[in-house]
Design an enzyme around this catalytic site. Structure first.
Site, PDB file in Angstrom:
ATOM      1  N   GLY A  30       0.826  -1.214   0.000  1.00 46.21           N
ATOM      2  CA  GLY A  30       0.000   0.000   0.000  1.00 46.21           C
ATOM      3  C   GLY A  30       0.856   1.257   0.000  1.00 46.21           C
ATOM      4  O   GLY A  30       1.889   1.295   0.656  1.00 46.21           O
ATOM      5  N   ASP A  65      -1.059   3.427   8.802  1.00 45.69           N
ATOM      6  CA  ASP A  65      -1.696   2.915  10.022  1.00 45.69           C
ATOM      7  C   ASP A  65      -0.831   3.004  11.276  1.00 45.69           C
ATOM      8  O   ASP A  65      -1.323   2.789  12.370  1.00 45.69           O
ATOM      9  CB  ASP A  65      -2.084   1.440   9.838  1.00 45.69           C
ATOM     10  N   GLU A  87     -11.511   0.775  11.198  1.00 45.93           N
ATOM     11  CA  GLU A  87     -12.111  -0.240  10.317  1.00 45.93           C
ATOM     12  C   GLU A  87     -11.986  -1.644  10.900  1.00 45.93           C
ATOM     13  O   GLU A  87     -12.808  -2.506  10.626  1.00 45.93           O
ATOM     14  CB  GLU A  87     -11.497  -0.193   8.913  1.00 45.93           C
TER      15      GLU A  87
END
Ligand code: ADP
Length: 363
Positions: A11, A152, A250
């Site tokens: 990512g 994150d 999430e």
């Protein structure tokens, strides 16, 4: 000079370009030939135009850009021995034996495996007549430095991963915008932010937006969270607050390990309090946009340190990850950090939340 290649994998995150830029310029400063590998491991396997020599000016005017200008990809072939052999061949062809990998724990795991296998791969290439005995000898060692690009902040060993700070800026801009409209209409907003195993973004977002409640993976709420949540929201309204903000990561879960979604929360609020309740899922907005000053500096420092680590490496040097410890750039054993990061995720699967928090340590 030595051959160094830099690539971004997995990512993307803001600040990767600053790191790429620092690697290229520091490498050139040390007299190395520096290459970009485009599209992560896929480019390493495909070779050719995907591995291109960089020069001083090829990294001009990129530090302010989000994402990664050299592209990133997920690559199944690199998980196979044959794929890694093709990659090894392409690197030897170009005389590259130093890699700076910028990615998450998956990408770093792949790099470590590649290093472990390197001499076997070269032996096979020699046997197949694809490389010469001189090449086998000259390029016998592979050196690796890893940088963690992840919004994150989910990696053990470093206080901050590259991209987290910029993602927080995106989240704060969004919560500020939501708060003003929520105030006008006396609404309750549930904001879902990223963080599959790590509640860092959610916690900081909650603190900085005066949120009333936050749900994170590593600290599931009590079993009667529905009541606690409603009591809290009601209490705030009773003292005159015109809105409520709830932040949910999430990866938020309950104490049985079952997901708690924004929709679950909305239903609880609407059914019990009949508040006008809306959900905003920030999604990829968090990954996008220009990197913050902090991420530009972080990427630059990490990239420079990675090249220095490679310059100092010898036969006995294991792959390292460049980490931020306090305000210091430090080198830590790559595989230990990856293992610990995976152990945190496993502890959460095993519902051992205290252990997960403890293992994660400072970050
Ligand atoms: P991240 O690096 O952000 O954690 P992924 O887990 O998707 O993202 O990994 C990115 C890429 O790294 C994968 O597509 C694959 O090419 C490579 N990779 C990941 N895990 C491994 C592994 N165990 N062995 C070899 N390559 C791997």
């Amino acid at each position: 000079g030595k051959g160094i290649a830099v690539f971004t994998s997995g990512g993307d995150s803001q600040g990767m370009n600053a790191a790429v830029r620092a690697v290229v310029r520091m490498g050139i400063y040390f007299g190395c030939k520096v290459y970009f590998i485009r599209e992560g491991y896929q480019g390493m396997i495909d070779g050719g135009e995907y591995i291109i020599e960089a020069n001083w000016s090829s990294v001009s005017s990129i530090i302010h850009k989000g994402g990664t200008i050299i592209g990133s990809a997920r690559c199944m072939d690199f998980k196979e021995h044959e794929g890694r052999k093709k990659a090894a061949f392409n690197l030897v062809e170009k005389g590259i034996t130093n890699l700076v990998v910028i990615g998450g724990d998956g990408s770093l795991t792949g790099a470590d495996l590649f290093k472990q296998e390197w001499s076997v791969l070269l032996d096979e290439l020699l046997k197949e007549g694809k490389i010469t005995a001189e090449q086998r000898e000259k390029y016998k060692s592979l050196f690796i430095a890893g940088l963690v690009g992840s919004i994150d902040n989910d990696f053990c060993g470093t206080d901050m991963t590259i991209g987290t700070d910029s993602a927080l800026h995106r989240i704060i801009e969004a919560t500020d915008a939501i708060v003003s409209t929520a105030y006008s209409h006396q609404r309750t907003f549930i904001m879902e932010v990223m963080g599959r195993h790590c509640g860092y973004l959610a916690i900081v977002a909650a603190l900085t937006s005066e949120a009333d409640y936050v749900f994170v993976p590593e600290s599931p709420p009590p079993d009667d969270w529905q009541k606690k949540l409603c009591d809290k929201l009601e209490q705030e309204r009773n003292v005159g607050q015109r809105l409520n903000i709830i932040i949910v990561a999430e990866g938020a879960i309950d104490r049985n390990g079952q997901p708690i979604t924004a929709e679950d929360i909305r239903k609880v609020v609407v059914d019990n309090l009949h508040q006008d309740t809306r959900i905003t899922v920030l999604g990829h907005v968090q990954r996008g946009g220009n990197p913050s000053a902090f991420d530009r500096v972080l990427g630059s420092r990490m990239g420079a340190e990675a090249v220095m680590a490679l310059m100092e490496a010898d036969e006995n040097t294991d792959p390292c990850v460049i980490s931020l410890d306090g305000n210091q750039a430090v080198r830590l054993p790559l595989m230990e950090c990856v293992k610990q990061t995976k152990a945190v995720a496993q502890a959460m699967v095993d519902k051992q939340w205290d252990k997960a928090v403890q293992l994660r340590g400072k970050s």
